[in-house]
Design a protein around this motif. Structure first.
Motif, mmCIF file in Angstrom:
data_model
loop_
_atom_site.group_PDB
_atom_site.id
_atom_site.type_symbol
_atom_site.label_atom_id
_atom_site.label_comp_id
_atom_site.label_asym_id
_atom_site.label_seq_id
_atom_site.Cartn_x
_atom_site.Cartn_y
_atom_site.Cartn_z
ATOM 1 N N TYR A 56 0.845 -1.192 0.000
ATOM 2 C CA TYR A 56 0.000 0.000 0.000
ATOM 3 C C TYR A 56 0.879 1.241 0.000
ATOM 4 O O TYR A 56 1.847 1.325 0.747
ATOM 5 C CB TYR A 56 -0.933 0.016 1.222
ATOM 6 C CG TYR A 56 -1.927 1.146 1.151
ATOM 7 C CD1 TYR A 56 -3.009 1.074 0.274
ATOM 8 C CD2 TYR A 56 -1.769 2.284 1.938
ATOM 9 C CE1 TYR A 56 -3.923 2.129 0.186
ATOM 10 C CE2 TYR A 56 -2.674 3.337 1.849
ATOM 11 C CZ TYR A 56 -3.751 3.251 0.975
ATOM 12 O OH TYR A 56 -4.634 4.293 0.880
ATOM 13 N N ARG A 57 0.512 2.185 -0.856
ATOM 14 C CA ARG A 57 1.331 3.387 -1.013
ATOM 15 C C ARG A 57 0.693 4.590 -0.311
ATOM 16 O O ARG A 57 -0.487 4.869 -0.482
ATOM 17 C CB ARG A 57 1.498 3.697 -2.504
ATOM 18 C CG ARG A 57 2.491 4.797 -2.814
ATOM 19 C CD ARG A 57 2.640 4.937 -4.306
ATOM 20 N NE ARG A 57 1.405 5.430 -4.903
ATOM 21 C CZ ARG A 57 1.109 6.719 -5.091
ATOM 22 N NH1 ARG A 57 1.977 7.652 -4.742
ATOM 23 N NH2 ARG A 57 -0.036 7.091 -5.635
ATOM 24 N N LEU A 58 1.499 5.265 0.475
ATOM 25 C CA LEU A 58 1.086 6.524 1.109
ATOM 26 C C LEU A 58 1.763 7.631 0.334
ATOM 27 O O LEU A 58 2.988 7.610 0.157
ATOM 28 C CB LEU A 58 1.551 6.544 2.571
ATOM 29 C CG LEU A 58 0.937 5.482 3.477
ATOM 30 C CD1 LEU A 58 1.828 5.203 4.676
ATOM 31 C CD2 LEU A 58 -0.437 5.917 3.929
ATOM 32 N N ASP A 59 0.982 8.591 -0.145
ATOM 33 C CA ASP A 59 1.522 9.618 -1.038
ATOM 34 C C ASP A 59 1.378 11.014 -0.438
ATOM 35 O O ASP A 59 0.365 11.330 0.176
ATOM 36 C CB ASP A 59 0.751 9.552 -2.365
ATOM 37 C CG ASP A 59 1.152 10.660 -3.316
ATOM 38 O OD1 ASP A 59 2.107 10.432 -4.086
ATOM 39 O OD2 ASP A 59 0.538 11.747 -3.276
ATOM 40 N N VAL A 63 -2.141 12.273 1.186
ATOM 41 C CA VAL A 63 -2.273 12.251 2.651
ATOM 42 C C VAL A 63 -2.606 13.639 3.191
ATOM 43 O O VAL A 63 -3.275 13.789 4.208
ATOM 44 C CB VAL A 63 -0.989 11.666 3.284
ATOM 45 C CG1 VAL A 63 -0.971 11.878 4.781
ATOM 46 C CG2 VAL A 63 -0.889 10.176 2.984
ATOM 47 N N ARG A 64 -2.164 14.656 2.462
ATOM 48 C CA ARG A 64 -2.453 16.023 2.887
ATOM 49 C C ARG A 64 -3.915 16.432 2.636
ATOM 50 O O ARG A 64 -4.351 17.490 3.059
ATOM 51 C CB ARG A 64 -1.491 17.000 2.195
ATOM 52 C CG ARG A 64 -0.102 16.997 2.814
ATOM 53 C CD ARG A 64 0.861 17.828 2.012
ATOM 54 N NE ARG A 64 2.168 17.900 2.630
ATOM 55 C CZ ARG A 64 2.503 18.728 3.598
ATOM 56 N NH1 ARG A 64 1.605 19.577 4.081
ATOM 57 N NH2 ARG A 64 3.712 18.732 4.090
ATOM 58 N N PHE A 65 -4.672 15.591 1.923
ATOM 59 C CA PHE A 65 -6.112 15.853 1.760
ATOM 60 C C PHE A 65 -6.901 15.347 2.974
ATOM 61 O O PHE A 65 -8.040 15.740 3.173
ATOM 62 C CB PHE A 65 -6.652 15.152 0.497
ATOM 63 C CG PHE A 65 -6.421 15.947 -0.768
ATOM 64 C CD1 PHE A 65 -7.219 17.039 -1.071
ATOM 65 C CD2 PHE A 65 -5.407 15.597 -1.640
ATOM 66 C CE1 PHE A 65 -7.004 17.780 -2.230
ATOM 67 C CE2 PHE A 65 -5.186 16.324 -2.790
ATOM 68 C CZ PHE A 65 -5.987 17.420 -3.093
ATOM 69 N N LEU A 71 -1.776 20.395 8.097
ATOM 70 C CA LEU A 71 -0.357 20.744 8.026
ATOM 71 C C LEU A 71 0.014 21.466 6.735
ATOM 72 O O LEU A 71 -0.509 21.152 5.663
ATOM 73 C CB LEU A 71 0.499 19.471 8.144
ATOM 74 C CG LEU A 71 0.311 18.646 9.424
ATOM 75 C CD1 LEU A 71 1.149 17.374 9.356
ATOM 76 C CD2 LEU A 71 0.674 19.464 10.665
ATOM 77 N N GLY A 72 0.923 22.436 6.869
ATOM 78 C CA GLY A 72 1.432 23.164 5.705
ATOM 79 C C GLY A 72 2.856 22.726 5.393
ATOM 80 O O GLY A 72 3.215 21.552 5.587
#
Ligand code: PPS
Length: 205
Positions: A56-59, A63-65, A71-72
């Motif tokens: 499984y890929r975390l992108d 992830v920022r959605f 987080l900025g």
């Protein structure tokens, strides 16, 4: 840290691995924006899935959605972004899944923290989880030429602050397990390079 909390031991990782017929670990891609992290990680995920390996890929963008939408891109926020991702990757790996992470992860200390988290994960007779750092190494000029999202252009124009490589640092890994060069090799060649490494380590049949 909260008080009055207690750690509960459940099944061992070995039991999970045996039930699922595979071992989990983390492949951590790092590199500039537009270096090809997500492209190679996606191709590798597909390759693993075709082999019947749960991956499984975390992108970064994705992830920022959700998980990290608060987080900025300040140094502090990037530290927290990577800390959370490291924890999540560890959970995936602990669940006997191959976790692929594609984040710029520009700070060496943050990546070291992620590595340590995995190194310290051995317990109840379980081995520590493997952490494989893949440096997607391309000259910034090439990344800037690619500029698929037009972000380098905006950063040069001052429309994006703290842009990695332009107005924010990128600290290249000193001893990554694997270095790939997407400006010299095709996506398939990069995937093959990683697959050969995994086979050599006994992490892939
Ligand atoms: S970090 O540094 O690891 O916390 O960044 P990450 O979570 O991987 O997110 C990177 C993606 O966010 C977009 N973006 C920026 N990147 C760098 N600097 C700034 N200021 C910035 N603003 C937005 C960009 O699309 C990155 O995606 P990739 O896939 O790396 O190009």
């Amino acid at each position: 840290m909260a008080t009055n909390i207690t750690w509960h031991d459940g099944l061992t990782r070995r039991e999970r691995n045996e039930a699922r017929g595979q071992k989990g670990y983390t492949i951590w891609f790092t590199g500039l924006s537009a270096s090809g992290k997500s492209t190679v990680a996606t191709a590798l995920e597909q390759h693993l899935l075709h082999l019947g390996v749960a991956a499984y890929r975390l992108d970064g963008d994705n992830v920022r959605f959700g998980l990290n939408k608060d987080l900025g891109f300040s140094e502090k926020d990037r530290n927290e972004n990577i800390r959370r991702i490291a924890e999540v990757a560890k959970l995936f790996a602990d669940s006997s899944t191959v976790a692929l992470t594609s984040f710029i992860s520009p700070y060496r200390a943050d990546r070291e923290l992620a590595r340590e988290l995995h190194a310290k994960s051995g317990q109840n007779g379980d081995d520590a989880l493997e952490f494989i750092e893949v440096y997607v190494d391309i000259p910034i000029e090439v990344a800037e030429q690619r500029d698929p999202k037009g972000l380098y252009k905006k950063a040069r124009a001052g429309e994006i602050k703290e842009f990695t490589g332009i107005s924010a640092p990128y600290e290249a890994p000193e001893k990554p397990e694997i270095t790939i060069k997407t400006h010299e090799s095709s996506v398939e060649e990069c995937v093959a390079q990683i697959v050969t490494y995994l086979q050599g380590k006994g992490l892939l049949a």
